[in-house]
Enzyme design. Sequence first.
Site, PDB file in Angstrom:
ATOM      1  N   SER A 101       4.268   6.497   1.500  1.00  0.00           N
ATOM      2  CA  SER A 101       5.161   7.073   0.490  1.00  0.00           C
ATOM      3  C   SER A 101       4.800   8.517   0.160  1.00  0.00           C
ATOM      4  O   SER A 101       5.662   9.320  -0.189  1.00  0.00           O
ATOM      5  CB  SER A 101       5.111   6.222  -0.780  1.00  0.00           C
ATOM      6  OG  SER A 101       3.774   6.126  -1.259  1.00  0.00           O
ATOM      7  N   MET A 150       0.841  -1.186   0.000  1.00  0.00           N
ATOM      8  CA  MET A 150       0.000   0.000   0.000  1.00  0.00           C
ATOM      9  C   MET A 150       0.879   1.240   0.000  1.00  0.00           C
ATOM     10  O   MET A 150       0.959   1.962   0.963  1.00  0.00           O
ATOM     11  CB  MET A 150      -0.946  -0.007   1.200  1.00  0.00           C
ATOM     12  CG  MET A 150      -1.879  -1.193   1.195  1.00  0.00           C
ATOM     13  SD  MET A 150      -3.253  -1.028   2.321  1.00  0.00           S
ATOM     14  CE  MET A 150      -2.397  -0.779   3.853  1.00  0.00           C
ATOM     15  N   GLY A 151       1.665   1.423  -1.105  1.00  0.00           N
ATOM     16  CA  GLY A 151       2.366   2.676  -1.285  1.00  0.00           C
ATOM     17  C   GLY A 151       1.321   3.757  -1.149  1.00  0.00           C
ATOM     18  O   GLY A 151       0.424   3.864  -1.966  1.00  0.00           O
ATOM     19  N   THR A 152       1.391   4.519  -0.127  1.00  0.00           N
ATOM     20  CA  THR A 152       0.188   5.065   0.504  1.00  0.00           C
ATOM     21  C   THR A 152       0.396   6.483   0.978  1.00  0.00           C
ATOM     22  O   THR A 152       1.519   6.915   1.145  1.00  0.00           O
ATOM     23  CB  THR A 152      -0.143   4.171   1.727  1.00  0.00           C
ATOM     24  OG1 THR A 152      -0.557   2.922   1.267  1.00  0.00           O
ATOM     25  CG2 THR A 152      -1.210   4.728   2.598  1.00  0.00           C
ATOM     26  N   THR A 153      -0.705   7.160   1.265  1.00  0.00           N
ATOM     27  CA  THR A 153      -0.688   8.378   2.072  1.00  0.00           C
ATOM     28  C   THR A 153      -1.704   8.210   3.194  1.00  0.00           C
ATOM     29  O   THR A 153      -2.894   8.000   2.923  1.00  0.00           O
ATOM     30  CB  THR A 153      -1.048   9.606   1.230  1.00  0.00           C
ATOM     31  OG1 THR A 153      -0.121   9.730   0.153  1.00  0.00           O
ATOM     32  CG2 THR A 153      -0.989  10.870   2.083  1.00  0.00           C
TER      33      THR A 153
END
Length: 235
Positions: free
Chosen positions: A144, A13-16
Amino acid sequence: MDNCLDFNAPHSMGTTIVGVTYNGGVVLGADSRTSTGVYVANRASDKITQLTDNVYVCRSGSAADSQIVSDYVRYFLHQHTIQLGQPATVKVTANLVRLLSYNNKNFLETGLIVGGWDKYEGGQIYGVPLGGTIVQQPFAIGGSGSSYLYGFFDQAWKEGMTKDEAEELVRKAVSLAIARDGASGGVVRTVIINSEGVTRNFYPGDQLPLWHEELEPHFSLLDILSSPTPSPMDI
């Protein structure tokens, strides 16, 4: 060179993820993109998970790791509530997340933000990054997309915000990260937790602010769905 996509790669979950305190509670927010390498495995995932009635967690990193930590914490807190006869506090919940993350730090690849409200200390935000550290903060950002948000929060965050101001800050922050970070995308989900309970909100892409150099959507799926059904062609 083999350019084939590996669909069996771990889901990341390359995520915010964002958590913000305000005068009376907390607001949590996240994007919805789950990726497997360069392939988007899920464009509308829910990264804000309920742990108790009054505490939620934002998940980033490995989807499998963050889900199993959330499941274990939810199970242990259920036992804790039965034994004590009252809901667990936000601090107890965050420390349980920290304990599992730290004791398994060599195996887990996940960063978490725990947020909630209780009658003892009000709204609280705890960051539990990779490795199992725990830090209580007035706001926390992770994933990320967080790299693009530190300056934004330094400028925009303030003490004593109202609920609406805090949610607008979270919505703007996540949408900014979506615009800048290729691993963040999809929709924005927010969760507001206070003494009155929990409110979930959902913001699709066409309701998010456009940032510098972003283009208006044209001929998107939303345009097709909202357009009237065309009449049959005359032959």
